[in-house]
Scaffold this motif. Structure first.
Motif, PDB file in Angstrom:
ATOM      1  N   LEU A   1      29.103  42.112  39.652  1.00 51.98           N
ATOM      2  CA  LEU A   1      28.638  41.416  40.847  1.00 51.98           C
ATOM      3  C   LEU A   1      29.423  40.139  41.071  1.00 51.98           C
ATOM      4  N   VAL A   2      29.351  39.667  42.293  1.00 48.44           N
ATOM      5  CA  VAL A   2      29.857  38.340  42.602  1.00 48.44           C
ATOM      6  C   VAL A   2      28.640  37.547  43.077  1.00 48.44           C
TER       7      VAL A   2
ATOM      8  N   GLY B   1      30.570  33.293  43.001  1.00 43.28           N
ATOM      9  CA  GLY B   1      31.981  33.525  43.301  1.00 43.28           C
ATOM     10  C   GLY B   1      32.925  32.692  42.449  1.00 43.28           C
TER      11      GLY B   1
ATOM     12  N   VAL C   1      33.482  44.870  43.258  1.00 39.94           N
ATOM     13  CA  VAL C   1      32.201  44.656  42.583  1.00 39.94           C
ATOM     14  C   VAL C   1      31.167  45.617  43.165  1.00 39.94           C
TER      15      VAL C   1
ATOM     16  N   TRP D   1      27.837  44.578  43.559  1.00 39.36           N
ATOM     17  CA  TRP D   1      26.916  43.770  44.360  1.00 39.36           C
ATOM     18  C   TRP D   1      27.558  42.436  44.744  1.00 39.36           C
ATOM     19  N   TYR D   2      27.473  42.134  46.020  1.00 41.35           N
ATOM     20  CA  TYR D   2      28.076  40.925  46.593  1.00 41.35           C
ATOM     21  C   TYR D   2      26.965  40.085  47.211  1.00 41.35           C
ATOM     22  N   LYS D   3      26.731  38.906  46.635  1.00 39.88           N
ATOM     23  CA  LYS D   3      25.674  38.022  47.116  1.00 39.88           C
ATOM     24  C   LYS D   3      26.199  37.073  48.187  1.00 39.88           C
TER      25      LYS D   3
ATOM     26  N   SER E   1      28.127  33.661  47.610  1.00 40.78           N
ATOM     27  CA  SER E   1      29.458  33.645  47.006  1.00 40.78           C
ATOM     28  C   SER E   1      30.470  32.903  47.873  1.00 40.78           C
TER      29      SER E   1
ATOM     30  N   LYS F   1      34.760  36.508  49.061  1.00 40.39           N
ATOM     31  CA  LYS F   1      34.338  37.855  49.453  1.00 40.39           C
ATOM     32  C   LYS F   1      35.234  38.858  48.731  1.00 40.39           C
ATOM     33  N   PRO F   2      34.621  39.770  47.944  1.00 42.42           N
ATOM     34  CA  PRO F   2      35.442  40.767  47.249  1.00 42.42           C
ATOM     35  C   PRO F   2      36.084  41.731  48.244  1.00 42.42           C
TER      36      PRO F   2
ATOM     37  N   HIS G   1      33.100  46.222  47.854  1.00 41.03           N
ATOM     38  CA  HIS G   1      31.756  46.062  47.304  1.00 41.03           C
ATOM     39  C   HIS G   1      30.871  47.173  47.862  1.00 41.03           C
TER      40      HIS G   1
ATOM     41  N   TYR H   1      25.689  44.569  49.829  1.00 43.20           N
ATOM     42  CA  TYR H   1      25.666  43.154  50.213  1.00 43.20           C
ATOM     43  C   TYR H   1      24.226  42.669  50.117  1.00 43.20           C
TER      44      TYR H   1
END
Length: 176
Positions: free
Chosen positions: A96-97, A100, A125, A127-129, A132, A135-136, A139, A142
């Motif tokens: 996850l991020v 970040g 990743v 999971w992207y919070k 962060s 931005k990956p 993902h 979100y």
């Protein structure tokens, strides 16, 4: 903000969704660097699917009594890898991020230590919070509310080997 719970089935399905997303992007990479511990299972699966070497960068940034306190990030001294040099097209993977910062500092660490090999780096990743700062590139989910993510292997963090062994002991039969 409710916590986000992930089952083993969800976890494996999300890794597969991430693999499909990367595949469908058409981007060609020749090295995976997983951030350990969270990226280990993901990196292992992706290196098997894409048949590219896996390198491991051990990192740590959470601690405290409950394991939820974010501190400064610590890196291993070197990458662990089985190839003589790092690939030129690098995919960095983690579970996850969150803020970040770990992902951003990991990219900077990689460029500082191995930049002479690297032509392109992308990030992936599960999971992207929303909180962060980065931005990956890839993902699966979100998370706009920044929940705490409960992963299926977390139970091992509070279990001893003795407790695990006891859970496999035959239970006495009940007398009817």
């Amino acid at each position: 903000m409710a916590d986000f719970y992930v089952s083993w089935d969800d976890y494996h399905r999300d890794i597969e969704k991430l693999a499909i997303q990367i595949y469908e992007s058409g981007w060609e990479f020749n090295q995976i660097v997983c951030l350990a511990k969270g990226g280990l299972r993901i990196g292992d699966t992706l290196c098997r699917l894409f048949d590219v070497p896996l390198a491991i960068l051990s990192t740590a940034s959470y601690g405290g009594a409950d394991g939820r306190t974010r501190g400064s990030i610590t890196f291993s001294r070197d990458l662990s890898m089985t190839t003589p040099s790092l690939g030129s097209q690098v995919l960095i993977v983690d579970d996850l991020v969150d803020s970040g910062y770990s992902l951003k500092k990991s990219m900077a660490w990689l460029h500082h230590k191995y930049g002479f090999y690297i032509e392109d780096v992308r990030t992936a990743v599960l999971w992207y919070k929303a909180e962060s700062i980065i931005k990956p590139d890839y993902h699966v989910v979100y998370l706009p509310d920044n929940p705490w993510i409960h992963q299926p292997f977390e139970r091992y963090e509070t279990m001893s080997p003795a407790e695990l062994a006891a859970s496999f002991q035959p239970q006495p039969e009940s007398v009817a």
